[in-house]
Design an enzyme around this catalytic site. Sequence first.
Site, PDB file in Angstrom:
ATOM      1  CE  LYS A   1       4.734  -3.441   9.129  1.00  0.00           C
ATOM      2  NZ  LYS A   1       4.070  -4.610   9.015  1.00  0.00           N
TER       3      LYS A   1
ATOM      4  CB  ILE B   1      -0.865   0.090   1.218  1.00  0.00           C
ATOM      5  CG1 ILE B   1      -1.533  -1.146   1.572  1.00  0.00           C
ATOM      6  CG2 ILE B   1      -1.867   1.364   1.135  1.00  0.00           C
ATOM      7  CD1 ILE B   1      -2.446  -1.135   2.783  1.00  0.00           C
TER       8      ILE B   1
HETATM    9  N1  HSE Z   1       5.520  -9.433   9.646  1.00  0.00           N
HETATM   10  C1  HSE Z   1       4.948  -8.596   8.679  1.00  0.00           C
HETATM   11  C2  HSE Z   1       3.219  -8.666   8.736  1.00  0.00           C
HETATM   12  C3  HSE Z   1       5.610  -8.463   7.400  1.00  0.00           C
HETATM   13  O1  HSE Z   1       2.814  -9.735   9.064  1.00  0.00           O
HETATM   14  O2  HSE Z   1       2.527  -7.681   8.288  1.00  0.00           O
HETATM   15  C4  HSE Z   1       5.153  -7.202   6.709  1.00  0.00           C
HETATM   16  O3  HSE Z   1       5.864  -5.984   7.266  1.00  0.00           O
END
Ligand code: HSE
Length: 434
Positions: free
Chosen positions: A202, A133
Amino acid sequence: MNIGLIGIGTVGGGTYQVLKENAAEISNKSGIEIKITHVADKNLKLAKETVENETIVEEDAFSLIENSSIDTIIELIGGTGIALDIVRKALENGKHVVTANKALIAMHGEELFKIANKKNVLLAYEAAVAGGIPIIKALREGLAANKVNWVAGILNGTTNYILTEMKENNLTFDTALKQAQDLGFAEADPTFDIEGVDAAHKITILASIAFGIPINFDAVHVEGISNLSQKDITYAEELGYKIKLLGIAKSQNTDVEIRVHPTLVPKNRLVANVDGAMNAVLVHGNMVGPTLYYGAGAGAEPTASAVVADVIDIARQTKLSQNTLIPSLGFMPDKINEKNILSIENIISEYYLRFTMKNQAGLLAKITNIFADHDISINSMVHKEVQENNQNPDIFLITSKTKEADIDTIISEIELLPENIEKVVKIRTEELNK
Ligand code: HSE
């Protein structure tokens, strides 16, 4: 544009593949030929199996960073150990860097951006948040006119997959996690997924872009899904909610909230219906209102899609490309080519058809025979019960995939039947799932 790719695991392999398979498309958009000339990976055997003969494979990542023929490094090792040294050194050597490493940006972004700034190179990280995204671009550029009120998102595919499988298919937590690992979504250390750390990396990054604050991972409140019971998922459902692991960043007057935790979301919200490993991010801007971004947040090709978009961006924004302005239509002006645009009779779709006809013996047979004569099958069909006050019950069906011109022929034949009362209603369907 010569690239050194460091780390050729799931996302590295995907990136190599995307650059190879979409080479023409990518150069038509970037105005330059983009090539991975060197790959470094500790697993030399795997690297050699993944790349073509002309790509130079090395075991030592630092030799790529010292190589003056390479302008851009793609770092896809992950983590904050050796990856930090590599990215720091690459920037110091004046190379642009593209990374998918959320932990690296969330923990060391401040230092690394300073080096990039000083050296006048780009450190791009679109793939670090929500995989495929383009949320960094949307938030940083598309929504630049707004004061962002809040951001909330499903930012971890593994936990969303586990929650979905526990609810929909009654899988145990452990089985669902094992499946997510097999599918390649989970982090090397899956406690990062389960305990909310990955989502926290994130949302830390998104909060900084949203509110213009320094990157501060340590200030984020983090709770994962390991204490969540099946019972609470069921009870939440009874109350009209779904439980999602959300990353939330809110601006409250002069304060900011940044947190990750399981959250009850009303069942009818779009974000409550984002299932499996998919991600979704809601951004509320003071001028635009709420906006929603949905897509694959993990996996080889979706993440590689974001990595390569950053590479194209670097080409467009730097002297690497002859044309350093982003082309108005995305493609370089001399690469805009005419294509035939299909007339509506030539499209292929499934169709919902509804008939208003006199209820007589053999009516359904007459309708289905017309379909059979044209060799078109019916996917599903409903004949509502005949009511005392309505002798002409509703009949409706969904066709299989068919050319529109053929459906129009069938409709005109059905409308010629003596039982037909009104024009047949035709509505095209789109599954929108592939
Ligand atoms: N481990 C992460 C997830 C991978 O499951 O979203 C992508 O950042």
